[in-house]
Enzyme design. Structure first.
Site, PDB file in Angstrom:
ATOM      1  N   GLU A  33       0.589  -1.051   0.255  1.00  0.00           N
ATOM      2  CA  GLU A  33      -0.101  -0.085  -0.505  1.00  0.00           C
ATOM      3  C   GLU A  33       1.216   0.820  -0.148  1.00  0.00           C
ATOM      4  O   GLU A  33       0.166   1.958   0.309  1.00  0.00           O
ATOM      5  CB  GLU A  33      -0.790  -0.108   1.118  1.00  0.00           C
ATOM      6  CG  GLU A  33       0.380   0.046   2.268  1.00  0.00           C
ATOM      7  CD  GLU A  33      -1.006   0.105   3.427  1.00  0.00           C
ATOM      8  OE1 GLU A  33      -2.070   1.520   3.537  1.00  0.00           O
ATOM      9  OE2 GLU A  33      -1.205  -0.508   4.745  1.00  0.00           O
ATOM     10  N   CYS A  46      -3.324  -2.982   4.997  1.00  0.00           N
ATOM     11  CA  CYS A  46      -2.421  -3.798   5.923  1.00  0.00           C
ATOM     12  C   CYS A  46      -2.559  -6.089   4.668  1.00  0.00           C
ATOM     13  O   CYS A  46      -2.426  -7.054   5.564  1.00  0.00           O
ATOM     14  CB  CYS A  46      -2.052  -4.063   6.530  1.00  0.00           C
ATOM     15  SG  CYS A  46      -1.937  -2.432   6.941  1.00  0.00           S
ATOM     16  N   HIS A 105      -2.906  -9.714  12.694  1.00  0.00           N
ATOM     17  CA  HIS A 105      -1.950  -8.339  12.315  1.00  0.00           C
ATOM     18  C   HIS A 105      -2.135  -7.292  13.558  1.00  0.00           C
ATOM     19  O   HIS A 105      -2.248  -6.972  13.970  1.00  0.00           O
ATOM     20  CB  HIS A 105      -3.372  -7.494  11.002  1.00  0.00           C
ATOM     21  CG  HIS A 105      -3.033  -6.065  10.951  1.00  0.00           C
ATOM     22  ND1 HIS A 105      -1.574  -6.774   9.863  1.00  0.00           N
ATOM     23  CD2 HIS A 105      -3.402  -5.247  10.595  1.00  0.00           C
ATOM     24  CE1 HIS A 105      -1.359  -4.716   9.770  1.00  0.00           C
ATOM     25  NE2 HIS A 105      -2.707  -4.000  10.303  1.00  0.00           N
TER      26      HIS A 105
HETATM   27  P1  HMG Z   1      -3.467   6.948  21.736  1.00  0.00           P
HETATM   28  O1  HMG Z   1      -5.027   7.391  21.211  1.00  0.00           O
HETATM   29  O2  HMG Z   1      -2.331   8.558  21.752  1.00  0.00           O
HETATM   30  O3  HMG Z   1      -3.772   6.341  23.343  1.00  0.00           O
HETATM   31  O4  HMG Z   1      -3.470   5.855  20.822  1.00  0.00           O
HETATM   32  P2  HMG Z   1      -4.497   6.035  23.592  1.00  0.00           P
HETATM   33  O5  HMG Z   1      -4.844   7.214  25.126  1.00  0.00           O
HETATM   34  O6  HMG Z   1      -5.684   5.139  23.559  1.00  0.00           O
HETATM   35  O7  HMG Z   1      -3.472   5.511  24.805  1.00  0.00           O
HETATM   36  C1  HMG Z   1      -3.051   3.479  24.724  1.00  0.00           C
HETATM   37  C2  HMG Z   1      -3.342   3.574  25.494  1.00  0.00           C
HETATM   38  O8  HMG Z   1      -2.132   2.842  26.540  1.00  0.00           O
HETATM   39  C3  HMG Z   1      -4.658   2.391  26.228  1.00  0.00           C
HETATM   40  O9  HMG Z   1      -4.536   1.760  26.729  1.00  0.00           O
HETATM   41  C4  HMG Z   1      -3.492   3.220  27.355  1.00  0.00           C
HETATM   42  O10 HMG Z   1      -4.391   3.149  28.189  1.00  0.00           O
HETATM   43  C5  HMG Z   1      -2.493   3.588  27.553  1.00  0.00           C
HETATM   44  P3  HMG Z   1      -6.380   0.429  26.798  1.00  0.00           P
HETATM   45  O11 HMG Z   1      -7.237   1.655  27.330  1.00  0.00           O
HETATM   46  O12 HMG Z   1      -5.687   0.811  24.967  1.00  0.00           O
HETATM   47  O13 HMG Z   1      -5.777  -0.508  27.070  1.00  0.00           O
HETATM   48  N1  HMG Z   1      -1.685   4.192  28.701  1.00  0.00           N
HETATM   49  C6  HMG Z   1      -0.521   3.718  29.192  1.00  0.00           C
HETATM   50  N2  HMG Z   1       0.148   2.929  29.562  1.00  0.00           N
HETATM   51  C7  HMG Z   1       0.821   2.821  30.085  1.00  0.00           C
HETATM   52  N3  HMG Z   1       1.699   3.918  31.195  1.00  0.00           N
HETATM   53  C8  HMG Z   1       0.821   5.207  30.353  1.00  0.00           C
HETATM   54  C9  HMG Z   1      -0.394   4.964  29.764  1.00  0.00           C
HETATM   55  N4  HMG Z   1      -0.409   6.120  29.108  1.00  0.00           N
HETATM   56  C10 HMG Z   1      -1.400   5.611  28.120  1.00  0.00           C
HETATM   57  N5  HMG Z   1       0.990   6.222  31.149  1.00  0.00           N
HETATM   58  C11 HMG Z   1      -4.474   4.874  18.675  1.00  0.00           C
HETATM   59  C12 HMG Z   1      -4.309   5.241  19.906  1.00  0.00           C
HETATM   60  C13 HMG Z   1      -4.744   3.377  18.246  1.00  0.00           C
HETATM   61  C14 HMG Z   1      -5.553   5.864  18.550  1.00  0.00           C
HETATM   62  C15 HMG Z   1      -2.493   5.033  18.077  1.00  0.00           C
HETATM   63  O14 HMG Z   1      -1.549   4.207  17.446  1.00  0.00           O
HETATM   64  C16 HMG Z   1      -3.284   5.427  16.798  1.00  0.00           C
HETATM   65  O15 HMG Z   1      -3.632   6.100  16.389  1.00  0.00           O
HETATM   66  N6  HMG Z   1      -2.390   3.919  15.374  1.00  0.00           N
HETATM   67  C17 HMG Z   1      -3.486   4.668  14.467  1.00  0.00           C
HETATM   68  C18 HMG Z   1      -3.936   3.525  13.543  1.00  0.00           C
HETATM   69  C19 HMG Z   1      -3.798   1.762  13.898  1.00  0.00           C
HETATM   70  O16 HMG Z   1      -3.081   1.627  14.391  1.00  0.00           O
HETATM   71  N7  HMG Z   1      -4.810   1.912  14.259  1.00  0.00           N
HETATM   72  C20 HMG Z   1      -4.879   0.232  14.519  1.00  0.00           C
HETATM   73  C21 HMG Z   1      -6.297  -0.202  13.787  1.00  0.00           C
HETATM   74  S1  HMG Z   1      -6.429   0.068  11.802  1.00  0.00           S
HETATM   75  C22 HMG Z   1      -5.538  -1.330  11.349  1.00  0.00           C
HETATM   76  O17 HMG Z   1      -4.659  -2.125  12.239  1.00  0.00           O
HETATM   77  C23 HMG Z   1      -4.453  -0.953   9.688  1.00  0.00           C
HETATM   78  C24 HMG Z   1      -3.362  -0.920   9.909  1.00  0.00           C
HETATM   79  O18 HMG Z   1      -2.657  -1.406  10.031  1.00  0.00           O
HETATM   80  C25 HMG Z   1      -3.467   0.030   8.504  1.00  0.00           C
HETATM   81  C26 HMG Z   1      -3.533  -0.719   7.271  1.00  0.00           C
HETATM   82  O19 HMG Z   1      -4.715  -1.563   7.275  1.00  0.00           O
HETATM   83  O20 HMG Z   1      -3.148  -0.052   5.833  1.00  0.00           O
HETATM   84  C27 HMG Z   1      -3.160   1.113  10.961  1.00  0.00           C
END
Ligand code: HMG
Length: 375
Positions: free
Chosen positions: A80, A112, A234
């Site tokens: 991609e 992906c 994935h």
């Molecule tokens: P975010 O919003 O910054 O993070 O990013 P958050 O606030 O949701 O925190 C993440 C986790 O860290 C949470 O745990 C927090 O509690 C924890 P959870 O509630 O999820 O269990 N946390 C801590 N833990 C320990 N100590 C601390 C602390 N602070 C917080 N101090 C988000 C999360 C997924 C939004 C971000 O990673 C993102 O935007 N990623 C990009 C998109 C993505 O990867 N999506 C995944 C599904 S889509 C997919 O897989 C397709 C893809 O590969 C592309 C394709 O297909 O081509 C992306």
């Protein structure tokens, strides 16, 4: 005998950024990265490495196990992050591997999910053409806007696998559960280098798709959860795969599938298959005859759950020591250098070491100049 994966290898960039550095510069507690999302490093690609150079390197390693490369009738390049909307990236791989001229070569795209689509297509092809082999290369580099929530999940790598009728690693079973759903959770317009995304929506749809695909798979196969010995998901970041496993199959070996991913970052089309290599490289017990479940998710979105049975000869086909050496021989880059590279501000193609036998020596009049380097 089930058709499936006869040889498999992966490759990633020679350079990485430690996420402790990123946390410091983005004013985030490092624990959020290593514990909250499950990542500690990300692969960073300097100007002389791209999806083609790592793709060639992965393919070169997988093809070592192929006795006669003239058996390869099709090369599918799943990506991609292509830099060209016309010419297939696979043609460069075909050239450097010196595959025969009467070999079909094309790229395949669906975020992906694309390498899984390639695997299923290849499987059907070798069933109809028992003497043929298909080479699949899944290669991606993913970049998000600096400072965005996606930034710590960046990365990149290539996987290459050879699909044959008598596979020495994994026979793919005829059962699957597929789910396609139109959603704007992650996308990259052709004119942008960085992906656009709705992080929370993407995570929600990933987990929803897991449930739907797993349910469809069990309905189609008449199998039960206890029939799945191990599962690979994935891994856009480790915690996503752990959450999906916790809500569906609850396989105990999930940590072993994520060891490479946690230090490479998201490798999109390659990610699921690198999780499989990680499982084979790190699980001590004999996997012969075990059923492995695979959950593939490509934003946009297409998802699939399928399964395979590990072949008796799989240990002879592993390159565990080489994989571990490749990872441990990488160089750490500084944060300022990471910023220069990700801002496309560096055009010095000679400054960096190359991971393998082919380097991108330059770009002249929009033509990419790939060259062989001595190892
Ligand atoms: P975010 O919003 O910054 O993070 O990013 P958050 O606030 O949701 O925190 C993440 C986790 O860290 C949470 O745990 C927090 O509690 C924890 P959870 O509630 O999820 O269990 N946390 C801590 N833990 C320990 N100590 C601390 C602390 N602070 C917080 N101090 C988000 C999360 C997924 C939004 C971000 O990673 C993102 O935007 N990623 C990009 C998109 C993505 O990867 N999506 C995944 C599904 S889509 C997919 O897989 C397709 C893809 O590969 C592309 C394709 O297909 O081509 C992306």
């Amino acid at each position: 005998m089930l058709p499936g994966i006869d040889a498999i290898a992966f490759s990633t960039s020679k350079y990485f950024l430690n996420l402790e550095m990123l946390a410091e510069h983005r004013n985030v507690t490092y624990a959020k990265y290593y514990s909250g999302i499950g990542q500690t490093r990300m692969s960073v690609f300097p100007p002389n490495e791209d999806i083609v150079t790592v793709g060639i390197e992965a393919a070169r390693k997988a093809m070592v196990f192929v006795e006669d490369k003239n058996d390869v009738d099709i090369l599918i390049f799943a990506t991609e992050s292509s830099f060209d909307l016309s010419k297939s990236a696979g043609i460069y791989v075909h050239n450097f591997l010196k595959l025969k001229e009467d070999c079909r070569v094309f790229d395949l795209k669906q975020a992906c999910y694309s390498a899984t689509a390639a695997l299923q297509l290849a499987k059907s092809y070798v069933m109809e053409n028992p003497r043929s082999k298909v080479l699949v290369v899944g290669s991606d580099i993913i970049r998000y806007p600096p400072g965005s929530s996606g930034e710590p999940t960046q990365g990149g790598a290539a996987v290459a696998f050879v699909v044959s009728q008598n596979p020495r690693i994994l026979g793919i079973e005829p059962y699957f559960g597929v789910h396609t759903y139109d959603i704007m959770d992650f996308w990259r317009p052709a004119y942008l280098n960085e992906a656009l995304f709705d992080g929370k929506l993407s995570a929600y749809n990933y987990l929803k798709s897991t449930d739907i695909c797993v349910e469809r798979y069990f309905k189609n196969s008449n199998l039960e959860i206890s029939d799945i010995n191990h599962a690979c998901f994935h891994a856009p970041f480790g915690k996503m795969a752990i959450k999906a496993n916790n809500q569906s199959l609850k396989c105990e070996s999930i940590d072993q599938t994520l060891i490479y991913n946690s230090i490479i970052g998201n490798s999109c089309s390659a990610s699921l298959f690198i999780c499989f290599i990680s499982l084979l490289d790190h699980l001590k017990s004999d996997l012969t005859g075990n059923r492995i479940g695979f959950f593939s998710y490509g934003s946009g979105s297409v998802a699939e759950f399928f399964s395979g049975i590990v072949s008796a000869d799989y240990r002879k086909m592993m390159s565990t020591a080489d994989n571990q050496a490749m990872i441990s021989d990488r160089f750490e880059i500084s944060f300022p250098e990471y910023e220069l590279i990700s801002g496309n501000a560096l055009h010095d193609f000679d400054r960096y070491k190359n991971i393998g036998s082919v380097t991108l020596a330059g770009i002249d009049h929009n033509k990419r100049d790939y060259r062989t380097v001595s190892l």
